[in-house]
Scaffold this motif. Structure first.
Motif, short mmCIF file in Angstrom:
data_model
loop_
_atom_site.label_atom_id
_atom_site.label_comp_id
_atom_site.label_asym_id
_atom_site.label_seq_id
_atom_site.Cartn_x
_atom_site.Cartn_y
_atom_site.Cartn_z
N ARG A 140 0.84 -1.21 0.00
CA ARG A 140 0.00 0.00 0.00
C ARG A 140 0.87 1.26 0.00
NH1 ARG A 140 -4.69 -1.60 4.48
NH2 ARG A 140 -5.92 -2.93 3.09
N ILE A 176 -4.84 -4.65 -1.34
CA ILE A 176 -3.89 -3.53 -1.46
C ILE A 176 -4.61 -2.20 -1.64
CG2 ILE A 176 -1.96 -2.63 -2.83
CD1 ILE A 176 -1.42 -5.56 -3.67
N TYR A 177 -5.66 -2.21 -2.44
CA TYR A 177 -6.30 -0.95 -2.81
C TYR A 177 -7.58 -0.67 -2.04
CZ TYR A 177 -3.04 -1.27 -6.67
OH TYR A 177 -1.90 -1.38 -7.43
#
Length: 456
Positions: A420, A454-455
């Motif tokens: 991240r 991650i997003y």
């Protein structure tokens, strides 16, 4: 009867001529030596069984047995006291034999008191120098307690502090953590460093032999005792003895150890007299001695005698951050041992080694590394990792290992955080993590890290 030691250097004189014995006493006692005189081999052997002497003066021509034969027997019995041979009519062959047997000097009768004193002083100085050199050699390798974790830094600090004292130390920790290395370090940094460091694995000696091994025996003390033998406590005189796996000692042997700690005396099996010894006792165990005391399997009074200063060696699981240092240190030594060129070890390998729980601790790590170094090419890669290491992930999960699950969760969260930070750039994340990009992809697949993690 106990024969107390003298603070003076002790010289044993074996000569069948009374006048020679007396003249040596007159020459050496004003120089600060304690002289013990024996008129024949039997009398000399009795003294050696009752006292620890620093030097022997042996006449080559004796009435009952020649001095060379007597010294050979002494060496066979495990006594390696330095010797100066003396004689008034020895042949060149006998003189050569005396040197070959390890005689420091050869004095022809009659010799002056000054010549005798110089020879004795040089012999004792040489012996002391040899001990100091052995101590320096023991210190010369790289530090044996390797690591920079808080747990190891504390252990090293405490070990160095206690090394400066004469206190008994109880070293605890799981099997394979390096308890013997800690004991060796304490001895090496102590005032006793020039004297012997004797290691005893109490669990490896049968109960029927432990007393003989520790304290020695007289000839004929039991079936098979064909000669007099020095015990390990006598061998360690003026130095340190490390009793590893002390919890495995039977209760009768524990009582004998307690007596040594209380009185500083040992008694050989079959002997009538005790011998004073000056030995520092370090002990080690992977078992809970307090529990053993509660169960009646270990003497409470001995426990408190041994546990003056407790030191605990942490497991490898408790100092994962030390694994890269340990790997490089051990690998270098293993390459030298196996005549291998030094090899680079991939960061991916270190990552996997840090994930494994190491139930066998440093000893297991060393065995795994040796196998990998031997079987690998110019570099050690993840391909060279043993199957059992890689299989741990599956077997541990199937068995519900709380430790493995915790580490997986921690690793997963850490990798996600780094990804991240770099907005999903795997290459940049791999650089920060210190692992290869392909390996990071592998870990992401194993830990089921996807774009949504991650997003999100």
């Amino acid at each position: 009867m106990t024969v107390a030691p003298s603070n003076k250097p002790t010289v044993l004189v074996l000569d069948d001529e009374k006048n020679i014995r007396r003249s040596i006493e007159i020459a050496l006692e004003p120089e600060g030596y304690e002289v013990l005189a024996a008129h024949d081999a039997a009398a000399a052997m009795r003294i050696l069984q009752e006292r620890i002497v620093d030097l022997m003066l042996i006449d080559i021509r004796l009435g009952d047995i020649d001095g060379l034969t007597f010294y050979k027997k002494v060496q066979t019995d495990g006594i390696h006291t330095p010797v100066i041979f003396i004689s008034g009519n020895a042949t060149l062959t006998e003189a050569a034999q005396a040197v070959k047997l390890g005689g420091f000097d050869f004095l022809e009768k009659p010799f002056t008191a000054e010549k005798l004193a110089v020879s004795v002083r040089r012999c004792l100085e040489y012996t002391a120098l040899q001990r100091r050199l052995r101590a320096v050699e023991a210190r010369s390798p790289a530090p044996q307690i390797v690591g920079d974790s808080p747990a190891i830094r504390k252990l090293v600090t405490d070990a160095l502090r206690v090394a400066e004292t004469s206190a008994n130390v109880l070293i605890t920790g799981e099997s394979g953590t390096g308890k013997e290395l800690v004991a060796n370090s304490i001895h090496t940094h102590s005032a006793r460093c020039a004297a012997p460091f004797v290691k005893v694995n109490c669990s490896a000696i049968p109960e029927s032999l432990i007393e003989s091994e520790l304290f020695g025996h007289e000839r004929g003390a039991f079936t098979g005792a064909s000669g007099t033998r020095r015990g390990l406590f006598e061998v360690a005189h003026s130095g340190t003895i490390f009793l590893d796996e002390i919890a495995d000692l039977a209760l009768p042997a524990q009582a004998k150890i307690l007596r040594v700690l209380q009185s500083g005396e040992i008694q050989k099996v079959g002997a009538e007299r005790s011998i004073k010894v000056d030995v520092r006792v370090l002990s080690g165990t992977h078992k809970d001695l307090k529990k053993a005391v509660a169960l009646g399997a270990f003497r409470e009074d001995l426990y408190y005698r041994l546990n003056v200063v407790p030191l605990r060696v942490p497991s490898l699981r408790e100092r994962v951050e030390d694994i890269p240092l340990l790997v490089r240190f051990i690998a270098q030594r293993l390459c030298e041992k196996n005549n291998l060129k030094e090899k680079e070890i991939d960061e991916d390998v270190l990552w996997e080694l840090k994930r494994y729980p190491w139930p066998g601790n440093v000893r297991e790590l060393q065995n795994v590394l040796e196998r990998m170094l031997i079987m690998s090419g110019e570099r050690v890669t993840v391909v060279n990792l043993p199957e059992e290491l890689l299989a741990t992930e599956v077997t541990a999960t199937n068995s519900g290992s709380a430790l493995r699950e915790f580490r997986d969760r921690t690793e997963r969260a850490y990798i996600i955080g780094v990804l991240r930070k770099h907005k999903g750039n795997v290459s940049q994340a791999a650089v920060e993590l210190g692992i290869g990009r392909p390996y990071l992809h592998k870990r992401m697949a194993v830990l089921e890290i996807g774009k949504k993690d991650i997003y999100s």
